[in-house]
Design a protein around this motif. Structure first.
Motif, PDB file in Angstrom:
ATOM      1  N   GLU A   1      16.805  10.683  18.944  1.00  0.00           N
ATOM      2  CA  GLU A   1      15.401  11.308  19.031  1.00  0.00           C
ATOM      3  C   GLU A   1      14.509  10.886  17.922  1.00  0.00           C
ATOM      4  OE1 GLU A   1      13.697  15.656  19.791  1.00  0.00           O
ATOM      5  OE2 GLU A   1      15.347  15.137  21.017  1.00  0.00           O
ATOM      6  N   ALA A   2      15.211  10.923  16.541  1.00  0.00           N
ATOM      7  CA  ALA A   2      14.631  10.676  15.452  1.00  0.00           C
ATOM      8  C   ALA A   2      14.310   9.267  15.255  1.00  0.00           C
ATOM      9  CB  ALA A   2      15.379  11.286  14.361  1.00  0.00           C
ATOM     10  N   GLY A   3      14.863   8.334  16.245  1.00  0.00           N
ATOM     11  CA  GLY A   3      14.612   6.862  16.180  1.00  0.00           C
ATOM     12  C   GLY A   3      15.765   6.116  15.082  1.00  0.00           C
ATOM     13  N   PHE A   4      16.853   6.653  14.921  1.00  0.00           N
ATOM     14  CA  PHE A   4      17.943   6.114  14.627  1.00  0.00           C
ATOM     15  C   PHE A   4      18.860   5.399  15.561  1.00  0.00           C
ATOM     16  CE2 PHE A   4      17.085   8.994  10.909  1.00  0.00           C
ATOM     17  CZ  PHE A   4      16.828   8.133   9.807  1.00  0.00           C
ATOM     18  N   SER A   5      19.242   4.215  15.624  1.00  0.00           N
ATOM     19  CA  SER A   5      20.037   3.310  16.587  1.00  0.00           C
ATOM     20  C   SER A   5      21.457   3.435  16.353  1.00  0.00           C
ATOM     21  CB  SER A   5      19.268   2.132  16.743  1.00  0.00           C
ATOM     22  OG  SER A   5      19.430   1.352  15.620  1.00  0.00           O
ATOM     23  N   THR A   6      22.079   3.512  15.167  1.00  0.00           N
ATOM     24  CA  THR A   6      23.221   3.289  14.808  1.00  0.00           C
ATOM     25  C   THR A   6      23.830   4.688  14.131  1.00  0.00           C
ATOM     26  OG1 THR A   6      23.149   2.058  12.770  1.00  0.00           O
ATOM     27  CG2 THR A   6      23.312   0.917  14.931  1.00  0.00           C
ATOM     28  N   LYS A   7      24.879   5.168  14.150  1.00  0.00           N
ATOM     29  CA  LYS A   7      25.312   6.269  13.787  1.00  0.00           C
ATOM     30  C   LYS A   7      25.623   6.131  12.241  1.00  0.00           C
ATOM     31  CE  LYS A   7      28.685   9.983  14.271  1.00  0.00           C
ATOM     32  NZ  LYS A   7      29.541  10.747  15.451  1.00  0.00           N
ATOM     33  N   SER A   8      26.207   4.850  11.964  1.00  0.00           N
ATOM     34  CA  SER A   8      26.325   4.318  10.560  1.00  0.00           C
ATOM     35  C   SER A   8      25.022   4.735   9.736  1.00  0.00           C
ATOM     36  CB  SER A   8      27.311   3.254  10.258  1.00  0.00           C
ATOM     37  OG  SER A   8      26.239   2.235  10.746  1.00  0.00           O
TER      38      SER A   8
ATOM     39  N   MET B   1       0.786  -1.242   0.114  1.00  0.00           N
ATOM     40  CA  MET B   1      -0.174  -0.009  -0.047  1.00  0.00           C
ATOM     41  C   MET B   1       0.819   1.017   0.078  1.00  0.00           C
ATOM     42  SD  MET B   1      -3.330   0.188   0.451  1.00  0.00           S
ATOM     43  CE  MET B   1      -4.742   1.362   1.183  1.00  0.00           C
ATOM     44  N   ILE B   2       1.819   1.383   0.759  1.00  0.00           N
ATOM     45  CA  ILE B   2       2.823   2.513   1.075  1.00  0.00           C
ATOM     46  C   ILE B   2       3.618   2.585  -0.379  1.00  0.00           C
ATOM     47  CG2 ILE B   2       4.981   3.407   2.108  1.00  0.00           C
ATOM     48  CD1 ILE B   2       3.589   2.435   4.493  1.00  0.00           C
ATOM     49  N   ASN B   3       3.909   1.528  -0.772  1.00  0.00           N
ATOM     50  CA  ASN B   3       4.610   1.657  -2.173  1.00  0.00           C
ATOM     51  C   ASN B   3       3.693   2.214  -3.434  1.00  0.00           C
ATOM     52  OD1 ASN B   3       7.255   0.442  -1.719  1.00  0.00           O
ATOM     53  ND2 ASN B   3       6.485  -1.740  -2.323  1.00  0.00           N
ATOM     54  N   ARG B   4       2.490   1.765  -3.307  1.00  0.00           N
ATOM     55  CA  ARG B   4       1.706   2.448  -4.438  1.00  0.00           C
ATOM     56  C   ARG B   4       1.223   4.105  -4.223  1.00  0.00           C
ATOM     57  NH1 ARG B   4      -3.001  -1.441  -4.055  1.00  0.00           N
ATOM     58  NH2 ARG B   4      -1.787  -2.872  -3.068  1.00  0.00           N
ATOM     59  N   ALA B   5       1.136   4.174  -2.670  1.00  0.00           N
ATOM     60  CA  ALA B   5       1.152   5.836  -2.425  1.00  0.00           C
ATOM     61  C   ALA B   5       2.005   6.672  -2.682  1.00  0.00           C
ATOM     62  CB  ALA B   5       0.355   5.750  -1.136  1.00  0.00           C
ATOM     63  N   THR B   6       3.370   6.108  -2.115  1.00  0.00           N
ATOM     64  CA  THR B   6       4.761   7.015  -2.022  1.00  0.00           C
ATOM     65  C   THR B   6       5.813   6.691  -3.135  1.00  0.00           C
ATOM     66  OG1 THR B   6       5.517   5.705  -0.337  1.00  0.00           O
ATOM     67  CG2 THR B   6       4.001   7.335   0.487  1.00  0.00           C
ATOM     68  N   GLY B   7       5.705   5.581  -3.523  1.00  0.00           N
ATOM     69  CA  GLY B   7       6.757   5.019  -4.408  1.00  0.00           C
ATOM     70  C   GLY B   7       7.902   4.632  -3.594  1.00  0.00           C
ATOM     71  N   PHE B   8       7.901   4.442  -2.256  1.00  0.00           N
ATOM     72  CA  PHE B   8       8.800   3.991  -1.470  1.00  0.00           C
ATOM     73  C   PHE B   8       8.443   2.893  -0.758  1.00  0.00           C
ATOM     74  CE2 PHE B   8       9.359   8.802  -1.528  1.00  0.00           C
ATOM     75  CZ  PHE B   8      10.860   8.842  -1.802  1.00  0.00           C
ATOM     76  N   ASN B   9       9.653   1.839  -0.362  1.00  0.00           N
ATOM     77  CA  ASN B   9       9.164   0.991   0.666  1.00  0.00           C
ATOM     78  C   ASN B   9       8.893   1.292   1.872  1.00  0.00           C
ATOM     79  OD1 ASN B   9      11.526   0.557   1.644  1.00  0.00           O
ATOM     80  ND2 ASN B   9      12.278  -0.565  -0.029  1.00  0.00           N
ATOM     81  N   LEU B  10       8.528   0.282   2.778  1.00  0.00           N
ATOM     82  CA  LEU B  10       8.043   0.798   4.034  1.00  0.00           C
ATOM     83  C   LEU B  10       9.515   1.514   4.759  1.00  0.00           C
ATOM     84  CD1 LEU B  10       6.183   1.117   6.357  1.00  0.00           C
ATOM     85  CD2 LEU B  10       6.761  -1.216   7.124  1.00  0.00           C
ATOM     86  N   SER B  11      10.630   0.809   4.511  1.00  0.00           N
ATOM     87  CA  SER B  11      11.845   1.255   5.580  1.00  0.00           C
ATOM     88  C   SER B  11      12.161   2.492   4.671  1.00  0.00           C
ATOM     89  CB  SER B  11      13.052   0.491   5.206  1.00  0.00           C
ATOM     90  OG  SER B  11      13.359   0.192   4.079  1.00  0.00           O
ATOM     91  N   GLN B  12      12.132   2.585   3.529  1.00  0.00           N
ATOM     92  CA  GLN B  12      12.407   4.017   2.993  1.00  0.00           C
ATOM     93  C   GLN B  12      11.688   5.125   3.516  1.00  0.00           C
ATOM     94  OE1 GLN B  12      12.331   2.844  -1.074  1.00  0.00           O
ATOM     95  NE2 GLN B  12      14.592   3.120  -1.247  1.00  0.00           N
ATOM     96  N   PHE B  13      10.292   4.657   3.526  1.00  0.00           N
ATOM     97  CA  PHE B  13       9.287   5.833   3.859  1.00  0.00           C
ATOM     98  C   PHE B  13       9.384   6.131   5.238  1.00  0.00           C
ATOM     99  CE2 PHE B  13       5.206   6.782   5.945  1.00  0.00           C
ATOM    100  CZ  PHE B  13       4.859   7.880   5.100  1.00  0.00           C
TER     101      PHE B  13
END
Length: 79
Positions: free
Chosen positions: A39-46, A1-13
């Protein structure tokens, strides 16, 4: 659903949304990059650096420096 609506897969979105929040925080706060990253939800710096560069084309520190230059050049404009 997200792919069709945004052109991105879930992780990219999700990562695009996270990077947008990071950009806002880089522009509006003086918080350290590491604090913003978590704070934005990233867990690794890389992963954070890779995704930020993928979305914006620049590093987080470069993005912040450019945003500050714009604020100095036009303090009334919101970056």
């Amino acid at each position: 659903m997200i792919n069709r609506a945004t052109g991105f897969n879930l992780s990219q979105f999700v990562n695009n949304r996270r990077v947008a929040e990071v950009c806002r925080l880089l522009e509006e706060t003086r918080k350290p990059l590491t604090e913003i990253m978590f704070e934005a939800g990233f867990s690794t710096k890389s992963n954070f650096n890779r995704e930020f560069r993928r979305v914006t084309g620049v590093s987080p520190s470069h993005y912040r420096a450019e945003a500050r230059k714009q604020q100095v050049a036009d303090p009334k404009a919101k970056t």
